[in-house]
Design a protein around this motif. Structure first.
Motif, PDB file in Angstrom:
ATOM      1  N   UNK A  45     -10.101  36.473  16.357  1.00  0.00           N
ATOM      2  CA  UNK A  45     -10.755  37.697  16.345  1.00  0.00           C
ATOM      3  C   UNK A  45     -10.012  38.842  17.203  1.00  0.00           C
ATOM      4  N   UNK A  46      -9.197  38.168  18.348  1.00  0.00           N
ATOM      5  CA  UNK A  46      -8.408  39.084  19.162  1.00  0.00           C
ATOM      6  C   UNK A  46      -6.996  39.264  19.169  1.00  0.00           C
ATOM      7  N   UNK A  47      -6.448  38.292  18.368  1.00  0.00           N
ATOM      8  CA  UNK A  47      -5.081  38.227  18.440  1.00  0.00           C
ATOM      9  C   UNK A  47      -4.573  39.244  17.432  1.00  0.00           C
ATOM     10  N   UNK A  48      -3.643  40.323  17.630  1.00  0.00           N
ATOM     11  CA  UNK A  48      -3.491  41.468  16.724  1.00  0.00           C
ATOM     12  C   UNK A  48      -2.461  40.809  15.762  1.00  0.00           C
ATOM     13  N   UNK A  49      -1.956  39.631  15.947  1.00  0.00           N
ATOM     14  CA  UNK A  49      -0.663  39.276  15.244  1.00  0.00           C
ATOM     15  C   UNK A  49      -1.261  38.924  13.437  1.00  0.00           C
ATOM     16  N   UNK A  50      -2.533  38.633  13.789  1.00  0.00           N
ATOM     17  CA  UNK A  50      -3.207  38.087  12.453  1.00  0.00           C
ATOM     18  C   UNK A  50      -3.471  39.461  11.555  1.00  0.00           C
ATOM     19  N   UNK A  51      -3.300  40.372  11.861  1.00  0.00           N
ATOM     20  CA  UNK A  51      -3.399  41.835  11.151  1.00  0.00           C
ATOM     21  C   UNK A  51      -4.450  41.861  10.249  1.00  0.00           C
ATOM     22  N   UNK A  52      -5.715  41.523  10.713  1.00  0.00           N
ATOM     23  CA  UNK A  52      -6.959  41.554   9.699  1.00  0.00           C
ATOM     24  C   UNK A  52      -7.211  42.548   8.767  1.00  0.00           C
ATOM     25  N   UNK A  53      -6.813  43.886   9.286  1.00  0.00           N
ATOM     26  CA  UNK A  53      -6.894  45.185   8.249  1.00  0.00           C
ATOM     27  C   UNK A  53      -6.069  44.973   7.315  1.00  0.00           C
ATOM     28  N   UNK A  54      -4.843  44.178   7.224  1.00  0.00           N
ATOM     29  CA  UNK A  54      -3.940  44.247   6.176  1.00  0.00           C
ATOM     30  C   UNK A  54      -4.517  43.070   5.448  1.00  0.00           C
ATOM     31  N   UNK A  55      -5.199  41.797   5.996  1.00  0.00           N
ATOM     32  CA  UNK A  55      -5.709  40.978   5.212  1.00  0.00           C
ATOM     33  C   UNK A  55      -6.674  41.261   4.333  1.00  0.00           C
ATOM     34  N   UNK A  56      -7.602  42.298   4.932  1.00  0.00           N
ATOM     35  CA  UNK A  56      -8.721  42.726   4.025  1.00  0.00           C
ATOM     36  C   UNK A  56      -8.180  43.817   3.097  1.00  0.00           C
ATOM     37  N   UNK A  57      -7.244  44.423   3.134  1.00  0.00           N
ATOM     38  CA  UNK A  57      -6.497  45.297   2.066  1.00  0.00           C
ATOM     39  C   UNK A  57      -6.213  44.655   0.807  1.00  0.00           C
ATOM     40  N   UNK A 256      -0.527  35.223   3.572  1.00  0.00           N
ATOM     41  CA  UNK A 256      -0.734  33.591   3.681  1.00  0.00           C
ATOM     42  C   UNK A 256      -2.153  33.711   4.037  1.00  0.00           C
ATOM     43  N   UNK A 257      -2.942  34.443   4.913  1.00  0.00           N
ATOM     44  CA  UNK A 257      -4.335  34.155   5.146  1.00  0.00           C
ATOM     45  C   UNK A 257      -5.003  34.428   4.023  1.00  0.00           C
ATOM     46  N   UNK A 258      -4.777  35.474   3.451  1.00  0.00           N
ATOM     47  CA  UNK A 258      -5.496  35.915   2.194  1.00  0.00           C
ATOM     48  C   UNK A 258      -5.501  34.534   1.116  1.00  0.00           C
TER      49      UNK A 258
END
Length: 306
Positions: A45-57, A256-258
């Motif tokens: 949740x806190x690591x910015x390298x995951x880039x969850x905003x891009x994942x959601x997009x 890759x997370x997606x």
């Protein structure tokens, strides 16, 4: 005058106080597991390298969904073909004919002994070995012919590679399910005048399915995941679609997370269907061990709560 009856052994057993066994290390295990889970969750949740905003997009991106659909189609078609072929292989392996047993054994040996990736590449490059496919009379006229390159498309190569490889494993799973049925069942059916086909369809197969379904479902989930190897022949399934995206945007980790999220969603759905099917096939079979299922009894034994 009252008489005192002697104490019996049964009275002594009823008067015993049962003390539950203590498990001091169990709490330590729970604490350690909680710390690990919280640490991983905080990192996600806190690591910015995951880039969850891009994942959601990209989660519902058209290209990702098309790749997911291709993966589902590929898995469904390959599993259907593998199931039919696996049933044929299992029947051949249980046949009285030494020739049929040998042919089925050679098939299983070949396809289980070579990597699926190598098989896919060989199918995709089959035109190198067989440039043209012909059907006709030997040393006579040709009734039909076609170029191998026209027949072996990426889709065809992927289905052939996955289905033929999976059939070797399903054949052994189905065979183990069939031989798990008590021989007296078939003998009773024969005594009633049932044919071998009717006996297999109505007596043997329904009972064998209880043994076949769990490992076969596991194979279906495995097929769904390792269908990603077809990316080597440029078939745009889920992983390859993601690779095409991050090859242009360089957003490797979010894409890759997606892909992982969609794999987890589909595997979860398949697992739930498997559980319902297992319960359905288990109707009429009484659980043992004070009403507990076998899995729950093993879980209690492993945790020491007996």
């Amino acid at each position: 005058m009252t008489s005192v009856l002697p104490k019996t052994r049964q009275d002594d057993e009823h008067s015993m106080v049962i003390v539950r066994r203590r498990h001091p290390w169990r709490w330590a295990g729970w604490v350690a597991a909680a710390v690990i889970v919280v640490s991983v969750a905080v990192s996600f949740l806190t690591n910015p390298n995951y880039q969850w905003g891009i994942v959601a997009g990209y989660l519902f991106d058209r290209r990702i969904l098309d790749g997911l659909l291709t993966t589902l189609k590929l898995t469904a078609v390959s599993m259907a073909i593998a199931t039919v072929l696996g049933l044929v292989l299992a029947t051949m392996r249980l046949s009285d004919s030494r020739l049929l047993r040998g042919m089925a054994g050679a098939y299983v040996w070949l396809f289980r002994g070579t990597p699926i990736l190598v098989q896919l590449i060989l199918w995709y490059n089959l035109a190198i070995l067989v440039p043209q496919v012909r059907l006709g009379v030997p040393s006579g006229p040709t009734l039909w012919s076609a170029e191998t390159n026209d027949l072996i498309t990426p889709w065809t190569a992927a289905i052939l590679g996955l289905a033929l490889n999976e059939a070797a494993y399903l054949g052994e799973i189905i065979r183990s399910g069939i031989i798990s049925v008590d021989k007296g069942q078939t003998e009773a059916a024969n005594a009633l005048g049932m044919s071998r086909l009717v006996t297999f369809r109505r007596i043997v197969l329904p009972q064998a399915l209880r043994v076949i379904v769990p490992p076969a479902s596991n194979e279906a989930i495995g097929l769904l995941k390792y269908s990603s190897v077809v990316s080597v022949i440029a078939l745009p399934e889920l992983l390859y679609s993601g690779q095409l995206i991050y090859g242009r945007t360089y957003e490797t980790i979010p894409i890759l997370l997606v892909v992982c999220i969609w794999y987890l969603v589909v595997v979860t759905a398949l697992t739930m269907l498997e559980s319902r099917l297992e319960r359905r096939l288990g109707v009429g079979f009484r659980p043992t061990g004070h009403g507990l299922s076998r899995d729950r009894r093993w879980a209690r034994w492993l945790t020491g709560n007996r």
